[in-house]
Design a protein around this motif. Structure first.
Motif, PDB file in Angstrom:
ATOM      1  N   HIS A 110       0.743  -1.090   0.072  1.00 33.58           N
ATOM      2  CA  HIS A 110       0.017  -0.126   0.132  1.00 33.58           C
ATOM      3  C   HIS A 110       0.927   1.091  -0.006  1.00 33.58           C
ATOM      4  N   ILE A 111       2.033   1.339   0.793  1.00 31.60           N
ATOM      5  CA  ILE A 111       2.849   2.396   0.686  1.00 31.60           C
ATOM      6  C   ILE A 111       3.628   2.622  -0.578  1.00 31.60           C
ATOM      7  N   GLN A 112       3.840   1.326  -1.269  1.00 36.14           N
ATOM      8  CA  GLN A 112       4.410   1.674  -2.504  1.00 36.14           C
ATOM      9  C   GLN A 112       3.418   2.184  -3.397  1.00 36.14           C
ATOM     10  N   TRP A 113       2.179   1.674  -3.545  1.00 34.61           N
ATOM     11  CA  TRP A 113       1.164   2.279  -4.281  1.00 34.61           C
ATOM     12  C   TRP A 113       0.961   3.688  -3.897  1.00 34.61           C
ATOM     13  N   LEU A 114       0.977   4.301  -2.793  1.00 32.48           N
ATOM     14  CA  LEU A 114       0.659   5.551  -2.455  1.00 32.48           C
ATOM     15  C   LEU A 114       1.776   6.692  -2.961  1.00 32.48           C
ATOM     16  N   ILE A 115       3.099   6.079  -2.784  1.00 31.80           N
ATOM     17  CA  ILE A 115       4.110   6.673  -3.353  1.00 31.80           C
ATOM     18  C   ILE A 115       3.913   6.908  -5.052  1.00 31.80           C
ATOM     19  N   GLU A 116       3.707   5.744  -5.570  1.00 31.14           N
ATOM     20  CA  GLU A 116       3.717   5.835  -7.196  1.00 31.14           C
ATOM     21  C   GLU A 116       2.352   6.788  -7.551  1.00 31.14           C
ATOM     22  N   GLN A 117       1.178   6.683  -6.770  1.00 30.42           N
ATOM     23  CA  GLN A 117       0.084   7.677  -6.792  1.00 30.42           C
ATOM     24  C   GLN A 117       0.477   9.156  -6.591  1.00 30.42           C
ATOM     25  N   GLY A 118       1.378   9.311  -5.652  1.00 31.01           N
ATOM     26  CA  GLY A 118       1.859  10.768  -5.363  1.00 31.01           C
ATOM     27  C   GLY A 118       2.597  11.208  -6.564  1.00 31.01           C
ATOM     28  N   LEU A 119       3.124  10.638  -7.271  1.00 34.94           N
ATOM     29  CA  LEU A 119       4.207  10.923  -8.450  1.00 34.94           C
ATOM     30  C   LEU A 119       2.958  11.188  -9.635  1.00 34.94           C
ATOM     31  N   THR A 120       1.907  10.647  -9.933  1.00 34.89           N
ATOM     32  CA  THR A 120       1.096  10.771 -11.005  1.00 34.89           C
ATOM     33  C   THR A 120       0.007  11.084 -10.972  1.00 34.89           C
ATOM     34  N   SER A 121      -0.576  11.250  -9.758  1.00 31.54           N
ATOM     35  CA  SER A 121      -2.272  11.664  -9.405  1.00 31.54           C
ATOM     36  C   SER A 121      -2.196  13.027  -9.658  1.00 31.54           C
ATOM     37  N   GLU A 122      -3.342  13.482 -10.352  1.00 33.26           N
ATOM     38  CA  GLU A 122      -3.624  14.898 -10.418  1.00 33.26           C
ATOM     39  C   GLU A 122      -4.408  15.571  -9.370  1.00 33.26           C
ATOM     40  N   HIS A 123      -5.174  14.883  -8.554  1.00 38.02           N
ATOM     41  CA  HIS A 123      -6.005  15.361  -7.568  1.00 38.02           C
ATOM     42  C   HIS A 123      -6.130  14.166  -6.573  1.00 38.02           C
ATOM     43  N   GLY A 179     -18.688   2.265  -2.995  1.00 41.26           N
ATOM     44  CA  GLY A 179     -19.901   1.875  -3.969  1.00 41.26           C
ATOM     45  C   GLY A 179     -20.543   3.118  -4.603  1.00 41.26           C
ATOM     46  N   GLY A 180     -19.870   4.386  -4.396  1.00 38.91           N
ATOM     47  CA  GLY A 180     -20.327   5.449  -4.840  1.00 38.91           C
ATOM     48  C   GLY A 180     -19.092   6.447  -5.677  1.00 38.91           C
ATOM     49  N   ALA A 181     -19.416   7.614  -5.996  1.00 33.72           N
ATOM     50  CA  ALA A 181     -18.452   8.364  -6.729  1.00 33.72           C
ATOM     51  C   ALA A 181     -17.737   9.172  -5.585  1.00 33.72           C
ATOM     52  N   THR A 182     -16.500   9.481  -5.894  1.00 33.11           N
ATOM     53  CA  THR A 182     -15.686  10.392  -4.780  1.00 33.11           C
ATOM     54  C   THR A 182     -15.811  11.743  -5.253  1.00 33.11           C
ATOM     55  N   VAL A 183     -16.164  12.614  -4.516  1.00 37.51           N
ATOM     56  CA  VAL A 183     -16.720  13.950  -4.709  1.00 37.51           C
ATOM     57  C   VAL A 183     -15.327  14.833  -4.199  1.00 37.51           C
ATOM     58  N   LEU A 184     -15.340  15.834  -5.133  1.00 43.58           N
ATOM     59  CA  LEU A 184     -14.297  16.808  -4.548  1.00 43.58           C
ATOM     60  C   LEU A 184     -15.103  18.130  -4.089  1.00 43.58           C
TER      61      LEU A 184
END
Length: 412
Positions: free
Chosen positions: A26-39, A82-87
């Motif tokens: 999970h930590i590895q996934w978070l690091i990868e997402q931190g480098l590529t995610s936009e929000h 089960g639903g959409a994530t809302v910003l």
């Protein structure tokens, strides 16, 4: 939304987590997402999906962070299984901001603690409106973890909230897993937020088109190039005299009201404000080489709309005894240099050139000719709208006399 973090330890104590390899995944996934995610919505949704797959009974979750955007105090990404994530953005002065003191996050901040847990099934935390709502809908357990960022930036930290609807809520092992993941989540969220903040703030101060060029690497002094553009200069008429009558705070309020409506109508027609100069505005509408008329029509539409909106603003303000502030607009078409100008350590990404100077000089004629809208010969000839010739005038610092036009009465 999170003004600051204090204290070194939260009041909850979690045991050492089990399943270390899973946590590392999970930590590895978070690091990868931190480098590529936009929000941050990607982070909270993806992490919750992974934890739910591991058997952690997450019903709702959110990441809450402060914002440097001038319109918003904070931002949150809210996940529902089960639903959409809302910003959601909490505007300055909004109900969300005013009610911040009635939240678990504020409670922890006020006590200098990093973690808190409220077992809703036992009636804990029901004095917080949100937790009372969760409990009523079947929530059983609520966890909040805070992560502090470097104090040098206004992005002080994040709040990570998890709610369960399972009969037993979260187990001790599950709480420990969450605690082990919070630092990596904070690091990832910090990178995403810092990148978005840089993009948003640069756009606020320089405009969307200009900020995109800067972020693409056009930062060296002198870089840029010649473009053809419709130029709009708007000036508040007799505004200087108001500074003798009104307090500075009132003057700023008047400026903001008029600049807001000018920006709204420039932007809706694909123009961009490049500079606020005292009580004046410089905006451009870059032309298409094959169809310069399109940019001229966009600039003209912006002008007609903003003048109409300015009349409405003045009618409303004068009802309350405020001043009637006119706006004078000049429209010109010509070649400009669009790029970086200034000193080594202080640059301005703007337009300069003879066309900009000519437009500025033309604006001085609005009062003389008692017109709120004047057009240059090049603009009037290109916009394909009926115009009326007002005469030829000398412009200070310009060698050639300028032919000046207004809209024909039939199309004003």
């Amino acid at each position: 939304m999170l003004p600051g973090f204090g204290g070194e330890n939260g009041h909850s104590r979690f045991p050492v987590p089990c399943g270390g390899s899973k946590i590392n995944d999970h930590i590895q996934w978070l690091i990868e997402q931190g480098l590529t995610s936009e929000h941050i919505g990607d982070l909270v949704a993806g992490l919750c999906d992974r934890l739910i797959a591991d058997g952690i009974p997450i019903w709702r979750a959110s990441i809450t962070m402060p914002s440097l955007h001038p319109m918003y105090r904070g931002v949150s990404a809210n996940f529902v299984r089960g639903g959409a994530t809302v910003l959601e953005n909490a505007a300055h002065g909004s109900v969300e901001e005013r009610n911040f003191e009635k939240t678990p996050i504020f409670y922890l901040l006020n006590r200098g603690e990093r973690t808190g847990r409220w077992i809703l099934a036992r009636g804990e935390g029901l004095d917080y409106p949100q937790l009372a709502e969760f409990a009523l809908a079947g929530g059983t357990d609520h966890l909040v973890s805070l992560c502090e960022f470097p104090k040098e930036v206004a992005l002080r930290g994040l709040g990570f909230s998890l709610t369960s609807d399972a009969p037993g809520g979260f187990s001790d092992d599950q709480l420990a897993i969450v605690k082990a993941l919070v630092p990596a989540l904070g690091l990832a969220a910090y990178r995403v937020a810092a990148s978005k903040t840089a993009t948003d703030i640069l756009a606020v101060y320089t405009g969307a088109r200009t900020s995109a060029r800067i972020l693409a690497g056009e930062t060296q002094r002198g870089t840029g190039g010649s473009i053809n553009a419709a130029i709009l200069i708007a000036d508040l008429r007799n505004f200087t005299a108001l500074t003798e009558v009104y307090q500075p705070s009132e003057i700023v309020g008047f400026l903001n009201e008029h600049f807001e409506l000018i920006d709204r109508h420039v932007e809706e027609n694909s123009g961009e404000i490049l500079k606020f100069m005292g009580d004046s505005v410089l905006a451009i509408f870059p032309t298409d080489a094959e169809d310069p008329q399109k940019a001229c029509m966009a600039a003209l539409a912006s002008t007609k709309n903003l003048l109409k909106a300015n009349e409405a603003l003045n009618r409303e303000r004068t009802k309350n005894g405020g001043p009637d502030i006119g706006v004078d607009v000049v429209l010109h078409l010509g070649e400009v240099f669009y790029g970086n100008v200034g000193a080594r350590g202080r640059l301005d990404f703007t337009v300069i050139g003879r066309a900009v100077n000519e437009a500025s000089r033309l604006e001085k004629l609005c009062g003389t000719l008692e017109q709120h809208l004047l057009m240059s010969e090049s603009f009037a000839a290109t916009c394909a709208v009926a115009c009326e010739y007002l005469g030829s005038f000398e412009l200070r610092g310009v060698s050639k006399r300028a032919d000046v036009f207004k809209l024909a009465d039939a199309v004003s």
